[in-house]
Motif scaffolding. Sequence first.
Motif, PDB file in Angstrom:
ATOM      1  N   VAL A  63       0.819  -1.213   0.000  1.00 47.22           N
ATOM      2  CA  VAL A  63       0.000   0.000   0.000  1.00 47.22           C
ATOM      3  C   VAL A  63       0.854   1.265   0.000  1.00 47.22           C
ATOM      4  CG1 VAL A  63      -0.244   0.096   2.517  1.00 47.22           C
ATOM      5  CG2 VAL A  63      -1.997   1.132   1.066  1.00 47.22           C
ATOM      6  N   SER A  64       2.036   1.197   0.574  1.00 43.87           N
ATOM      7  CA  SER A  64       2.910   2.381   0.622  1.00 43.87           C
ATOM      8  C   SER A  64       3.439   2.760  -0.754  1.00 43.87           C
ATOM      9  CB  SER A  64       4.078   2.138   1.574  1.00 43.87           C
ATOM     10  OG  SER A  64       4.875   1.060   1.115  1.00 43.87           O
ATOM     11  N   GLN A  65       3.230   1.919  -1.753  1.00 48.03           N
ATOM     12  CA  GLN A  65       3.691   2.212  -3.114  1.00 48.03           C
ATOM     13  C   GLN A  65       2.642   2.945  -3.948  1.00 48.03           C
ATOM     14  OE1 GLN A  65       5.241  -1.383  -4.999  1.00 48.03           O
ATOM     15  NE2 GLN A  65       5.759  -2.224  -2.982  1.00 48.03           N
ATOM     16  N   LEU A  66       1.470   3.183  -3.382  1.00 46.27           N
ATOM     17  CA  LEU A  66       0.420   3.861  -4.145  1.00 46.27           C
ATOM     18  C   LEU A  66       0.914   5.204  -4.675  1.00 46.27           C
ATOM     19  CD1 LEU A  66      -2.785   3.220  -1.992  1.00 46.27           C
ATOM     20  CD2 LEU A  66      -2.313   2.307  -4.266  1.00 46.27           C
ATOM     21  N   GLU A  67       0.514   5.510  -5.885  1.00 45.98           N
ATOM     22  CA  GLU A  67       0.876   6.769  -6.522  1.00 45.98           C
ATOM     23  C   GLU A  67      -0.312   7.278  -7.326  1.00 45.98           C
ATOM     24  OE1 GLU A  67       4.227   5.592  -8.866  1.00 45.98           O
ATOM     25  OE2 GLU A  67       2.984   4.924 -10.543  1.00 45.98           O
ATOM     26  N   ILE A  68      -0.263   8.541  -7.705  1.00 51.38           N
ATOM     27  CA  ILE A  68      -1.374   9.124  -8.463  1.00 51.38           C
ATOM     28  C   ILE A  68      -1.380   8.546  -9.870  1.00 51.38           C
ATOM     29  CG2 ILE A  68      -2.360  11.243  -9.402  1.00 51.38           C
ATOM     30  CD1 ILE A  68      -1.183  12.715  -6.987  1.00 51.38           C
ATOM     31  N   ALA A  69      -2.504   7.905 -10.205  1.00 53.27           N
ATOM     32  CA  ALA A  69      -2.649   7.301 -11.532  1.00 53.27           C
ATOM     33  C   ALA A  69      -3.249   8.290 -12.520  1.00 53.27           C
ATOM     34  CB  ALA A  69      -3.526   6.054 -11.441  1.00 53.27           C
ATOM     35  N   TRP A  70      -4.240   9.058 -12.076  1.00 53.30           N
ATOM     36  CA  TRP A  70      -4.809  10.103 -12.914  1.00 53.30           C
ATOM     37  C   TRP A  70      -5.583  11.066 -12.023  1.00 53.30           C
ATOM     38  CZ3 TRP A  70     -10.243  10.486 -13.959  1.00 53.30           C
ATOM     39  CH2 TRP A  70     -11.005   9.375 -13.563  1.00 53.30           C
ATOM     40  N   PHE A  71      -5.982  12.160 -12.609  1.00 51.56           N
ATOM     41  CA  PHE A  71      -6.565  13.262 -11.836  1.00 51.56           C
ATOM     42  C   PHE A  71      -7.619  13.947 -12.681  1.00 51.56           C
ATOM     43  CE2 PHE A  71      -6.426  17.877 -10.920  1.00 51.56           C
ATOM     44  CZ  PHE A  71      -6.807  17.871  -9.585  1.00 51.56           C
ATOM     45  N   TYR A  72      -8.790  14.232 -12.046  1.00 52.46           N
ATOM     46  CA  TYR A  72      -9.824  14.985 -12.754  1.00 52.46           C
ATOM     47  C   TYR A  72     -10.064  16.295 -12.023  1.00 52.46           C
ATOM     48  CZ  TYR A  72     -14.099  16.551 -14.907  1.00 52.46           C
ATOM     49  OH  TYR A  72     -15.023  17.321 -15.566  1.00 52.46           O
TER      50      TYR A  72
END
Length: 750
Positions: A63-72
């Motif tokens: 879970v600590s590897q989560l990153e922003i995949a996309w943004f609206y």
Amino acid sequence: MSKYPKKPQHLVAHIVVACCMAVLFSACQKEKPENPHNTWTHYGGSPDQSKYFDAGEITKENVSQLEIAWFYPTADDTPYFFSPIIVDSVMYVMGKHSSLIAVNVRTGKEIWIHANLNGLTRRGLNYWESKDKKDKRLIFTISNTIQAINAETGESILGFGTDGYVDLREGLGREPSSIRRIQPMMPGVIFEDLLIIGSAPGENYFSAPGHVRAYNVVTGNLEWIFHTVPQPGEFGYDTWPKDAYKYVGGTNVWSEISIDTQRGIAYLPIGSPTYDYYGADRIGSNLFGNSLVALDARTGKRLWHFQTVHHDLWDYDIASAPQLLTVNHQGKNVDAVAVATKHGFVFVFDRVTGEPLFPIEEKPFPPSEMLGEQAWPTQPIPSLPTFTKQEVTKETLNPYFPDSIRQVWLKRLENAKSGIYIPLSDKHENIAMPGALGGANYGNTASNPTNGMMYILTQEHASIYKLNKVEPPKVDLSANDLQRVQTLFNSTCQTCHGKDMAGGSAPAIRYAGQYLFYDDFRNTVINGKGQMPGFVHVDEETLKAMYRYIGGNPATMNFRRNLEPKIPDGPVVASGGATIKPDQNKVAPMSDYPEDIEHPAERYTTDYGLDWPGLAAPPWSSIVAYDLNTGKIAWRRPVGQDSLYVQGDQSKGAPGGTLRKGMIVTSTGVVFATAKGGKLYAFDADNGELLWEQTMSHEVNAQPSMYMLDGKQYLVINATSNFTRDSYNHSKKPGAMPRGYVVYALPAKK
């Protein structure tokens, strides 16, 4: 009006019926659906409002590897409290000047925009589809109506209801045009072909009643109504004064309704009756106020109930979603329903019979000091540990207070009363902990339905109350205008409306200007209404003076906000929703008791007393995990960031602030939670270990969402709100993101 409290109607008297229900429902369960917890098509993920998501990609280890995949981006400066829902590859969000927007989650591109839906329920909407999937609808409330939009095209469905809408003001036993506020802050819940929905009628004297209703999602027809303030002949009617249903309001579901879809049971968390803090006009235990009520979701028939507060005088609504989970109780698996309250208690029941799984004891509490008030002599206290403080003492005062403030509060505490279930008074301050914004609020409960674990976001927020008599409005009139009023009233009005405008053969009018528009007042005086004749001789200056005298302001009372429609950039397919027809003859809101109703001579009110949110020592906010197999708190962790009275670096502050935030619980043992200061956390569901933390560029005031696409798991956070003055403003940091919906995922595998 009875001088003595009646005994509450307890569940025990109905246990035989409940046991028969258990047999009936076990025999009639439908075939289990594939998996209700691997989509997010409801506010809380699924109809049970558990915020539970069953997928295996995001784990404690990664879970600590989560990153922003996309943004609206929302492309405006409006704070949105909207919780996205995701259907297949489409996410529905609010943005662009109150537009509803369908976004392709594969590309992040807009599919359609329905613009200018000002007044749409702030927290979210509902999705429904027919069995053949040919009819797909978004069902929502807007401007006191229910409306429907085609989920594929974004266009209003004008065949729904009458000309595209259902008027929520109708069917409540009041003149519809007199109801100014009724639509809920929450979207309700879809069950089969029904929208089951609560309301938010306000908390003033004579607010509309909060009856729970179910509407057909295709036709808009009302299918059933459950009277939360019982009417003659209905169960619970004798827990109120005679005819209380004619003037009592509130007693509403303003949070999340949870559904056991297999059994077809709806669980209603019902709030307080009005007026919240003074109940001399509602002597009795007041069913179904502050009650967890189980209904047959198809018919609205009551199955069982439990009242968590009798004759509420503290605004202790049940304000969070009942959690449906299976627990191991005394060696057996039991399907349970658990509810957390604003005042820090957890109640747990057998989901079908309503039998408590942990003991609940009726304990005595002090009587009221107020003339005419009859506080209920006992209150139900569950045996599970509480999750909030329940009083403020000299020892628990905020240690960060400067000495000057501390000394003031030491003195105030000497003269005040603090503690659970102490009735409010006009003679001293009551320091309630938790207060109006404390404990568990909506969005603040979640669970793992399979293992008996329940999670609560709680806030340690005190309220300082003191009752004050409702006095006629103070009016600054010239001697000439005052003479005009007295002459008119004495010669024309006093015979019917009584001395001091307190009522006689006609209603009291001493507060009427607070409710009537000037045009309505003027029209009534000149043209008459009902048995009242018109008085065409009254000049305009005298009318305005009289209107000011009864609490109105002719210069401002008729002001209505006119929002200019804005057409945003993008694929706009419609604007404004269905056209709502204006009322032909608008009636003023109810402002006094019906003429034939016995009632107290005086009314008392208090404000919410929220000026000192950091009155007690931090932490001011926590996430609490209950193991409902054992009835014990498994772990507790402080969350949020609040600079209230904290000395030194204001960007650090102290833990605090979770009001109306949200959580997601995953089948892999991760609990995501949001808190004040733009905080986003991931905790180990078993022991509370912090696994990951982010600080968003904008405040988060909405329920997070989660979805799967092509085997990949995504977390959606609405980061569009403003930071408060006692929070560090992270939007000012270099590189801060604009307002919008932030979507996280694990990095792509190489």
